[in-house]
Enzyme design. Structure first.
Site, mmCIF file in Angstrom:
data_model
loop_
_atom_site.group_PDB
_atom_site.id
_atom_site.type_symbol
_atom_site.label_atom_id
_atom_site.label_comp_id
_atom_site.label_asym_id
_atom_site.label_seq_id
_atom_site.Cartn_x
_atom_site.Cartn_y
_atom_site.Cartn_z
ATOM 1 N N GLY A 146 56.120 55.144 42.916
ATOM 2 C CA GLY A 146 56.811 54.735 44.135
ATOM 3 C C GLY A 146 56.360 55.542 45.330
ATOM 4 N N ASN A 147 55.852 56.772 45.074
ATOM 5 C CA ASN A 147 55.253 57.572 46.150
ATOM 6 C C ASN A 147 53.881 57.036 46.559
ATOM 7 O OD1 ASN A 147 56.914 60.365 45.015
ATOM 8 N ND2 ASN A 147 56.659 60.068 47.212
ATOM 9 N N SER A 148 53.295 56.171 45.737
ATOM 10 C CA SER A 148 51.954 55.649 46.022
ATOM 11 C C SER A 148 51.883 55.062 47.424
ATOM 12 C CB SER A 148 51.584 54.563 45.015
ATOM 13 O OG SER A 148 51.465 55.096 43.725
ATOM 14 N N HIS A 151 46.277 49.702 45.204
ATOM 15 C CA HIS A 151 46.995 49.278 44.000
ATOM 16 C C HIS A 151 48.456 48.931 44.287
ATOM 17 C CE1 HIS A 151 48.174 53.624 43.619
ATOM 18 N NE2 HIS A 151 49.273 53.110 43.086
ATOM 19 N N GLY A 198 21.668 55.370 47.428
ATOM 20 C CA GLY A 198 20.833 54.632 46.483
ATOM 21 C C GLY A 198 20.274 55.504 45.375
ATOM 22 N N VAL A 199 21.136 56.371 44.814
ATOM 23 C CA VAL A 199 20.725 57.177 43.661
ATOM 24 C C VAL A 199 21.853 57.199 42.645
ATOM 25 C CG1 VAL A 199 19.172 58.711 44.954
ATOM 26 C CG2 VAL A 199 21.582 59.343 44.673
ATOM 27 N N ASP A 248 40.876 53.088 46.759
ATOM 28 C CA ASP A 248 42.303 52.811 46.565
ATOM 29 C C ASP A 248 43.061 52.863 47.889
ATOM 30 O OD1 ASP A 248 44.535 52.074 45.114
ATOM 31 O OD2 ASP A 248 45.160 54.149 44.785
#
Length: 509
Positions: A255-257, A126, A313-314, A156
């Site tokens: 901003g820490n992202s 992001h 696949g569940v 992310d």
């Protein structure tokens, strides 16, 4: 005296070995994986203290801070629902609810962590998603343009690259060894401040907060416009996100992202990603992506430009007392299998609707993150042992994971005329029928009608039946339009976008 001489000799040999390894790394840098590079670089610098044993954080902060960078992104035009700003994730988690208003942010910022001396940097998806330009401000105040290597909204995570050498780096640790109550540091560029270090403890592990699932459920601009015209809500979308966050009370702010969560020994254990807040700033709980999950995703970015995920696949739901009562079963621990994907790995292994997944390998399963993070570290073709409960009896099953496109329907491909195979992509295409485009709510598209073994589409696990909507940002409706769009690559990277049974996808190579 003799002992001192032996110690000095050992130190000399270790130093020479490290220098030789670094020179070898420098000459053959791109052939090594990110983890292999790290192993060579830190071979002569073993951890000297336990990750929970430091009295203060001076050494850890000094070691890590130079390798945490400020990322600045710029955008043009109007924003879409894709989330251009690092603030968007925070707003979605505890924002005003409903659809976000259209905005046109001209600039945004976040953080990143340098992993190799030649400029590979991990950050959040992001932070760089939809950015036209990504700039990195290094610790020596140089500003360099970065190239986006790969992005993954499901975790992310993103990997970017700057053209530089001899950069400071952060050592990747082992997030499996992180303990609740352990001291950690968050390092980044919050609120447009310069490098900032905050301390706290690990409050919890394996947290799922629903933020990535909410992002995937947001309607596109086209879906929103159609809803305004017709009043018909868009169909529900598949949620393939992986959330298994490390929760900390170290102060994390917008901003820490993309910044570093490190243990007291200065080892990277997580990538800061989100906060829980009513105001948009720190109120005591931050969330970081475990570095062990990030390692696999980043290696895929480096190798393929996209993530090659393995799927069981569940569809399932975590059990607790309330869920057990609704389902009229006695077990309150494990994951209840709601459905099995036709043609998927679980079906092939014999898993059935109503089974309860109790273990992955030797690890007990209590909640969704317990399973999803471990599967998220694996690739198509990998085998995993699942222990399931069926009719009161435990049963161990070996499951060979499949890629998401391996279970795509081939009916669509057989219903259209097969086109000629294109050499560069190793695939053939035909115009998508109108009903198929209407089903996926897209305005353009070609169907993949054939894939050559060993060629590009095959290596990317793009199979027959998938719908390709654009190439290098240009809508495609015929094989000729695919061919015509190929030269319009940016920075030598070709971008192919499309949609399949598991949702939309984008590959960069």
């Amino acid at each position: 005296m003799k002992r001192i001489g032996l110690i000095a000799l050992a130190a000399f040999v270790g130093g020479v070995s490290a220098i030789g390894a670094y020179k070898l790394l420098d000459h053959n840098s791109d052939a090594l994986s990110l983890t292999e590079k790290q192993n060579v670089l830190f071979a002569s610098n073993p951890s000297k203290i336990a990750s929970t044993g430091a009295i203060d954080f001076v050494q850890a902060a000094a070691a890590v801070s130079p390798a945490v960078v400020h990322i600045k992104t710029t955008f043009s035009g109007t924003s879409s629902s894709g989330g251009n700003s690092p603030m968007d994730m925070m707003e979605q988690l505890f924002g005003g609810g409903g659809r976000r208003q259209q905005r046109a942010p001209r600039a945004a910022s976040g953080s990143g962590v340098i992993l190799t001396p030649d400029g590979y940097i991990v950050t959040n998806n992001h932070v760089v998603e939809n950015a036209e330009k990504v700039e990195v401000v290094l610790s020596d105040r140089r500003k360099v343009v970065a190239k986006v290597i790969g992005t993954d909204p499901n975790t992310d995570l993103a990997l970017i690259k700057v053209e530089a050498s001899n950069l400071p780096i952060v050592k990747m640790g082992n997030s499996d060894n992180v303990q609740i109550g352990e001291w950690v540091l968050a390092v980044g560029f919050p609120l447009n401040l310069q490098t900032t270090v905050t301390a706290g403890i690990v409050s919890a592990k394996g947290r799922a907060i629903g933020i990535l699932g909410r992002e995937q459920q947001l309607p596109t601009e086209e879906e929103y416009e159609e809803y305004q015209r017709t009043g018909r809500a868009p169909a529900p979308k598949a949620n393939s996100s992986i959330e298994s966050y490390i929760q900390t009370d170290a102060a994390i702010n917008p901003g820490n992202s993309g910044g570093a969560l490190v243990n007291a020994n200065g080892e990277l254990v997580g990538i800061n990603a989100a906060i829980a807040s009513q105001t948009g700033t720190n109120e005591g709980y931050g969330f970081a992506i475990p570095v062990n999950l990030a390692k696999k995703i980043l290696e895929d970015f480096k190798k393929y430009g996209a993530v090659k995920r393995g799927f069981i696949g569940v569809s399932f739901q975590p059990l607790d007392a309330d869920a057990a009562e609704r389902l009229n079963i006695k077990d309150i621990n494990g994951l209840y299998v709601n459905d099995v994907v036709a043609g998927g790995a679980a079906e092939a292994a014999g898993i059935k609707k109503g089974d309860i997944i109790k273990k992955i390998g030797e690890t007990d399963i209590y909640d969704s993150p317990d399973l999803q993070e471990k599967i998220g570290r694996m690739s198509p073709g990998d085998k995993v042992q699942l222990t399931i409960l069926r009719e009161g009896k435990l049963k161990a099953l070996s499951v060979t994971l499949k890629g998401d496109s391996n279970v795509a329907s081939t009916k669509t491909a057989s219903a259209v005329k097969t086109g000629s195979t294109m050499g560069k992509l190793g695939a053939s295409f035909a115009p998508a029928p109108a009903e198929l485009k209407a089903r996926y709510r897209v305005k353009s598209g070609v169907v993949v009608t054939g894939v050559e073994p060993g060629k590009l589409f095959d290596t990317l696990d793009l199979s027959k039946g998938l719908l390709i909507t654009s190439v290098n940002g240009k809508p495609v409706n015929s094989e000729k339009e695919v061919q015509d769009a190929l030269p319009f690559s940016r920075n030598g990277m070709t971008v192919i976008s499309g949609v399949g049974p598991n949702g939309s996808f984008t590959f960069t190579f």
